[in-house]
Write a protein that holds these residues in place. Sequence first.
Motif, mmCIF file in Angstrom:
data_model
loop_
_atom_site.group_PDB
_atom_site.id
_atom_site.type_symbol
_atom_site.label_atom_id
_atom_site.label_comp_id
_atom_site.label_asym_id
_atom_site.label_seq_id
_atom_site.Cartn_x
_atom_site.Cartn_y
_atom_site.Cartn_z
ATOM 1 N N THR A 95 14.249 -37.594 34.568
ATOM 2 C CA THR A 95 13.721 -38.560 35.527
ATOM 3 C C THR A 95 14.740 -39.684 35.638
ATOM 4 N N ASP A 96 15.491 -39.710 36.737
ATOM 5 C CA ASP A 96 16.677 -40.562 36.794
ATOM 6 C C ASP A 96 16.364 -42.036 36.613
ATOM 7 N N GLY A 97 15.260 -42.510 37.203
ATOM 8 C CA GLY A 97 14.921 -43.919 37.061
ATOM 9 C C GLY A 97 14.545 -44.297 35.648
ATOM 10 N N TRP A 98 14.312 -43.307 34.789
ATOM 11 C CA TRP A 98 14.002 -43.547 33.383
ATOM 12 C C TRP A 98 15.168 -43.096 32.513
ATOM 13 N N SER A 99 15.412 -41.797 32.507
ATOM 14 C CA SER A 99 16.440 -41.239 31.625
ATOM 15 C C SER A 99 17.826 -41.771 31.943
ATOM 16 N N GLY A 100 18.100 -42.061 33.216
ATOM 17 C CA GLY A 100 19.411 -42.566 33.599
ATOM 18 C C GLY A 100 19.568 -44.068 33.463
ATOM 19 N N MET A 101 18.457 -44.777 33.223
ATOM 20 C CA MET A 101 18.520 -46.238 33.163
ATOM 21 C C MET A 101 19.300 -46.721 31.946
ATOM 22 N N ARG A 102 19.203 -46.005 30.846
ATOM 23 C CA ARG A 102 19.960 -46.388 29.657
ATOM 24 C C ARG A 102 21.456 -46.346 29.964
ATOM 25 N N TRP A 103 21.910 -45.307 30.639
ATOM 26 C CA TRP A 103 23.322 -45.184 31.034
ATOM 27 C C TRP A 103 23.740 -46.380 31.880
ATOM 28 N N LYS A 104 22.903 -46.709 32.843
ATOM 29 C CA LYS A 104 23.192 -47.827 33.739
ATOM 30 C C LYS A 104 23.319 -49.131 32.969
ATOM 31 N N HIS A 105 22.373 -49.403 32.087
ATOM 32 C CA HIS A 105 22.411 -50.668 31.352
ATOM 33 C C HIS A 105 23.631 -50.728 30.428
ATOM 34 N N MET A 113 27.151 -45.872 19.581
ATOM 35 C CA MET A 113 26.594 -44.744 18.836
ATOM 36 C C MET A 113 25.287 -44.287 19.470
ATOM 37 N N ALA A 114 24.404 -45.218 19.811
ATOM 38 C CA ALA A 114 23.129 -44.847 20.428
ATOM 39 C C ALA A 114 23.351 -44.161 21.762
ATOM 40 N N ASN A 115 24.363 -44.610 22.514
ATOM 41 C CA ASN A 115 24.599 -44.014 23.826
ATOM 42 C C ASN A 115 25.160 -42.604 23.720
ATOM 43 N N THR A 116 26.141 -42.409 22.846
ATOM 44 C CA THR A 116 26.713 -41.067 22.717
ATOM 45 C C THR A 116 25.727 -40.121 22.047
ATOM 46 N N ASP A 117 24.856 -40.610 21.176
ATOM 47 C CA ASP A 117 23.850 -39.757 20.559
ATOM 48 C C ASP A 117 22.749 -39.381 21.544
ATOM 49 N N THR A 118 22.716 -40.058 22.676
ATOM 50 C CA THR A 118 21.773 -39.718 23.740
ATOM 51 C C THR A 118 22.379 -38.717 24.714
ATOM 52 N N TYR A 119 23.639 -38.959 25.107
ATOM 53 C CA TYR A 119 24.244 -38.174 26.191
ATOM 54 C C TYR A 119 25.347 -37.225 25.741
ATOM 55 N N GLU A 144 19.426 -57.716 24.601
ATOM 56 C CA GLU A 144 19.133 -56.627 25.523
ATOM 57 C C GLU A 144 19.724 -55.297 25.078
ATOM 58 N N GLY A 145 20.569 -55.305 24.043
ATOM 59 C CA GLY A 145 21.222 -54.076 23.632
ATOM 60 C C GLY A 145 20.269 -52.922 23.432
ATOM 61 N N TYR A 146 19.151 -53.174 22.761
ATOM 62 C CA TYR A 146 18.151 -52.134 22.548
ATOM 63 C C TYR A 146 16.853 -52.386 23.312
ATOM 64 N N TYR A 147 16.633 -53.625 23.750
ATOM 65 C CA TYR A 147 15.370 -53.989 24.392
ATOM 66 C C TYR A 147 15.332 -53.694 25.886
ATOM 67 N N ASN A 148 16.470 -53.682 26.555
ATOM 68 C CA ASN A 148 16.522 -53.668 28.012
ATOM 69 C C ASN A 148 15.711 -52.503 28.594
ATOM 70 N N ASP A 149 14.651 -52.823 29.333
ATOM 71 C CA ASP A 149 13.795 -51.794 29.945
ATOM 72 C C ASP A 149 13.373 -50.748 28.915
ATOM 73 N N TYR A 150 12.912 -51.198 27.764
ATOM 74 C CA TYR A 150 12.712 -50.298 26.631
ATOM 75 C C TYR A 150 11.772 -49.137 26.942
ATOM 76 N N GLN A 151 10.699 -49.397 27.649
ATOM 77 C CA GLN A 151 9.740 -48.312 27.864
ATOM 78 C C GLN A 151 10.377 -47.139 28.604
ATOM 79 N N ILE A 152 11.104 -47.429 29.677
ATOM 80 C CA ILE A 152 11.633 -46.321 30.473
ATOM 81 C C ILE A 152 12.936 -45.769 29.901
ATOM 82 N N THR A 153 13.694 -46.584 29.163
ATOM 83 C CA THR A 153 14.949 -46.073 28.604
ATOM 84 C C THR A 153 14.765 -45.350 27.285
#
Length: 608
Positions: free
Chosen positions: A123-133, A174-180, A85-94
Motif C-alpha cells: 500500500t504505497d501511501g503506507w508502505s512507501g511513506m517510510r521511504w519518503k520520510h 539500519m532500519a531503512n535497509t532492514d525494511t527494503y 521524527e526519525g522513528y515517530y514520523n507517521d508511525y501508524q502508516i509507516t
Amino acid sequence: MKRLHITIALVAASLTLAGCYDMDEMNHNPYELPDNTTKGEIHPGEDNTKYADINIDYTVSHDDSLALRSELASANGVFRNFLYEGYYNDYQITTNLSHDIYAGYSANNQPKHAGKSPDYLYTDGWSGMRWKHFYNDRCSEYRQLLRAFKFNDNPSHYRNLFYATRIYMAFLGMANTDTYGDMPFKVYVQAKVPETNNVSYDKQSEVYDALFRMLEQAVDSISPDDATQQAYPTDDICYFGDWNKWLRFANTLRLRLALRISNVDPERARKEGEAALNNKYGLMTSNADNMQTVPNYAPIEMGGLNEGGSENVFAMISIAYNGELVMSKDMEDMYRNLSTGGKEYQIKTGRTSFETKKIDPRCLVSWYRANMTANTWSAGEDSKREDFVGCQRGAQAPAISMGVINYSTTRTAPKSWGKQLRPDYFFSFERPSVWLGYAESLFLKAEAALRGWTGTGLTMGVEDYFKAGVKASMDYYGIDNADAQAYIDGLKVLADGTFASGDRERILEAIITQKWMAVFPNGNEGWAEYRRTDYPALYNQLTNASGGEVPQGKTIKRLDYALSENQNQYFLNHAELQQSNTEGTRLWWDVADTNDGEGHRVKPNNFR
C-alpha cells in the motif's frame, strides 16, 4: 515494473560545489572539519582512505560557507526534529500497520485496514511513506546539520555533534535497509544532493559495511571530556548532551548490526561484534542508556515541550484511535506460557466468586483487559469480569464495534489525570518509546557469548546474561523485584535444562524469545530478528492479500520500494533490482525461509 526512488527535495540547493576552498590546504580554510580526527586534534597527512567513500570530501564556496554558519542558529531545532521524527514520523502508516504486525506484536483491529498492508498487500501511501520520510526529510535534515557543523568558524567545537548526527543516521539507515534491502545510501551519508532521478543503489552488504564504518569512525572521533564541545542539553532529546551515553549507544548498535549478519557473514560479524565488546567506552550499562523518543507531550524535565499533541505513538494508535492497535494472539500466549512464576490476577465470575490466573507481570501494566469502552477508559478502569485477549494477525473481519473494543488495548492513563509516569499505566501518552534498550543489549551479549565471541565487555556466561536481560526488561517496566524474580525463577527454559543442553539452536530460541518480549513494541527490531533467526515461533498470518508476491504459506520478508522509484533511472536500468522488488524476497542477511510451501515452520539453522 514497480516502485522506486523519491524525488529528492533540493534542500540547501543554494550550496554550490564551485569556487571552493581546497581541502588539502586546511590552514587556509577555517571552515573545514576533517572527518578523521581523534580527541579534538587535527592530524595532517593522516591516512583517511578507510572512510573515503563516507566522508564529506568536498568544499563549499566562501559565500555558501557564510550561509551555513548562519544556519547554526537553528541547528538545535533541526537536530531535535531529526531525533524526534526519525522513528515517530507517521508511525501508524509507516510502521504499526506493517512492522509491528509482521513482528507479531499487534494485530489489525479495523475492517477498513483489512486487505492492505496488515495483510501483506503493498500500500504505497503506507508502505512507501517510510521511504519518503527517510530520503526527503531525514536525509535533508542530516545534510543540513552536517554542513552547518562542518563549515563554520569553529568546526572543531561541533565535532561531537557532527558524529552524534552520524551515529543517529546509521541507526535510521539500519532500519531503512532492514525494511527494503538494497538502497541508495553512501551518497546521502556524504551529505550530498544527488543527481535528481538517477540515484545509484548500494547492495545491502555495502550499506552494512558503511554503517559499521560510520559507527567506528564516530566512536573514535567523539571526545566525551572535551569541555570546548558544543552540545544541545535541551534539544538532544535522546541523551541531553551526555557524550558517554552516545558512545555506549553506538557500541551497542554496532553489536546489534554484527549479530544481524552473523548467518550470512560470520567472520565480519565476529570482527565487528568483538570490536564493540572491546571498545573502551563499553555498551549500555543501565536503562538510563536507552535510546528512546521522548514525546513532545512529556513534562519539560523529561525533554518534552509541555504542549498538547505529539503523544506516545502506541497510546495514540491504541486508545486515542479507538483500538486500532490491539494485542496480538502471539503476545497473549507468550505472556501466559513462558513462565510458571507469573503474577496472579483475578477474574470475577460471580457476585462473590473469582478465578485466579497467572500471567507475565509486564502484561498487567501494559494492557487493559478486553471489551473496553470509552466510559471505562475515561475512568482508567477495565472490567474485572474480562480477561486479556489477543487478536490473531490477519483476521480479515475482526469482530468490532466502535463503542466496544473486543481485544486488549494499551494500558493508558486518562489525560485528565495529568502527566505522570505511573508504573501501572505503562503506555500512557507521555511515556518515551524505546528503540534500543539496555535489556536488548544484554540479550545481544548473551548471543555473542553463545557464538563464542570474546571481549572485555563479556564478563558473564550465556545463561547469566539471559537472566539479566529478563530482569532489565522487568526493571524498565517498573515491576516489583519479588514479582520479577518469581517470573525468572519460573521460566520454563531454566527448568527444562535448555542452557545445560549444549544445543545452541535451542538456547538461541530461548534468548531471542525473551529478547522479542523485551524489544516490544518496537516492530522494526522484532520483525528483523524474526526474519534473521526465525524465532520466536509465531502463528502464521491468517490472510495473505499480497497478490502472489508472498507465496501462500510463507511469511513477508521485506517491503516493496515506493512507487516514486519509477522515476529513478538507475533503478529502471537494473533488471535485478526490479526482479527482487517483491515482498517475498529475502534480504541479504535473511538466509532461509521461515516456512515451507505448506506453511510449516522449517527448523532454523543459525550456526553456519
